[in-house]
Design an enzyme around this catalytic site. Structure first.
Site, PDB file in Angstrom:
ATOM      1  N   GLY A  79       0.834  -1.196   0.000  1.00  0.00           N
ATOM      2  CA  GLY A  79       0.000   0.000   0.000  1.00  0.00           C
ATOM      3  C   GLY A  79       0.872   1.250   0.000  1.00  0.00           C
ATOM      4  CD  GLN A  81       2.278   6.399   4.487  1.00  0.00           C
ATOM      5  OE1 GLN A  81       3.184   6.046   5.226  1.00  0.00           O
ATOM      6  NE2 GLN A  81       2.411   7.408   3.636  1.00  0.00           N
ATOM      7  CB  SER A  82       3.930  -0.559   1.977  1.00  0.00           C
ATOM      8  OG  SER A  82       4.588  -1.779   2.246  1.00  0.00           O
ATOM      9  CG  ASN A  83       4.549   0.045   8.337  1.00  0.00           C
ATOM     10  OD1 ASN A  83       4.977   1.173   8.565  1.00  0.00           O
ATOM     11  ND2 ASN A  83       3.319  -0.339   8.659  1.00  0.00           N
ATOM     12  CB  ALA A  85       7.279  -0.697   0.400  1.00  0.00           C
TER      13      ALA A  85
END
Ligand SMILES: *Cc1c(COP(=O)(O)O)cnc(C)c1O
Length: 339
Positions: A79, A81-83, A85
């Site tokens: 997403g 706000q991917s933690n 990534a």
């Protein structure tokens, strides 16, 4: 005496040290008493600064495999706000690898301003490619085609699925159970304990449940609070991850659908959409115990824990999976609104 996974069961795969381990297991100074339970915080939010959260443990195994396969570029998705990534981008930078992150946004022609995790992904030098909702639903094919194009250009890509949630990544939480066994207060041994965790792609919950089996820790169970999909989807996903693990590492237990309790009643309107009740819980935890939860995962999971405290208790360990950078794009609504 509990045995540690790795002591019993198959030898864990190779890992590269990326996470700050062991993370502390700390008693709740006040909130547990307010909720009428004994509450411990497993501080996986302290697994590192840039790599904060549960993805650091999974990446130790995934990136060791990438290096063993001669990869030079990590490709993953998540997403906006991917933690996952963000942690992958920093882990790749640390190991001298390139990283391509496919991030979901409503309209790829007009991507959102970089903030929080997405800003940090770019700071770490990763390339962001934006995917629309329909492409994102086909993300496994998109990941494969991005990797194929990189290969055609002479690069050596390594694909990590969303959340790092395959059997290899889930080893991060199989071994985390061993860490917990060492840290468990002596007075808790032999008594029922509930491990509470947020569930976004299932790898953390699957790893914990497999780890409990290997450790022979029969008094402990996992309750996972879903943050996107429903209970049936996650129970299937968790069973599939463990089945893949048992195929690749004979001796790992196979979980049946239903072995892990998944509660999907605290998602609110959707994935990563903050809820007023979730934000109120973030404020309460910050002010009562001095800890930071996040709006997409831990805030909602802890809301579930607090709502069901008496039934989940009397001894609960909240696996704090991190996510602090997801808080940064929020505005004053985080602190306004009472409580
Ligand atoms: C990814 C993530 C989770 C969910 O873990 P899964 O293994 O994907 O289920 C929970 N909390 C935070 C903060 C995360 O970033």
């Amino acid at each position: 005496m509990l045995a540690s996974p790795g002591v019993t069961g198959p030898t864990p795969p190779r890992r590269v040290p990326l996470a700050r381990l062991p993370t502390p297991l700390e008693p709740s100074p006040r909130l547990g008493a307010e909720l009428g339970i004994e509450l411990l915080w497993k501080r996986d939010d302290l697994s590192g600064l840039e790599l904060t959260g549960n993805k650091a443990r999974k990446l130790e195994f995934l990136l060791a495999d990438a290096l063993d396969q001669g990869a030079d570029t990590i490709v993953t998705a998540g997403g906006v706000q991917s933690n996952h990534a963000r942690a992958t981008a920093f882990a790749a930078a640390r190991l001298g690898l390139r990283c391509v992150a496919l991030l979901r946004t409503p309209d790829p022609a007009h991507p959102p301003a970089l903030a929080g995790n997405s800003l940090l992904v770019r700071l770490a030098g990763a390339e962001i490619r934006w995917l629309g909702p329909s492409e994102y639903r086909q993300r496994d094919q998109v990941l494969a085609s991005v990797a194929a194009r990189l290969s055609a250009e002479g690069r050596h890509p390594y694909v990590i699925p969303v959340g790092g949630s395959n059997a290899l990544g889930s080893w991060g939480y199989v071994t985390a159970v061993g860490e917990l066994c060492q840290q468990l207060p002596p007075a808790w041994r032999g008594l029922p304990v509930t491990l509470v965790v947020a569930c976004g792609s299932g790898g953390t919950a699957a790893g914990l449940a497999v780890g409990l089996r290997l450790a022979g820790w029969r008094e402990a169970r996992v309750v996972a609070f879903a943050v996107c999909d429903d209970t049936a989807t996650f129970q299937r996903e968790i069973a599939a991850i463990s089945a893949e693990g048992a195929r690749r590492w004979p001796g790992l237990p196979v979980l049946a659908e239903g072995d892990v309790e998944v509660d999907d009643r605290f998602i609110g309107p959707g994935y990563a959409v903050p809820t007023e009740a979730g934000l109120a819980m973030i404020r309460r935890v910050a002010r009562t115990d001095g800890l930071i939860l996040d709006p997409a995962y831990t805030g909602k999971a802890f809301l579930g824990l607090a709502t069901r405290a008496r039934e989940l208790g009397p001894r609960v360990i909240f696996i704090h999976t991190g996510g602090v950078f997801g808080l940064l794009p929020l505005g004053p609504e985080l602190v306004e609104g009472g409580a």
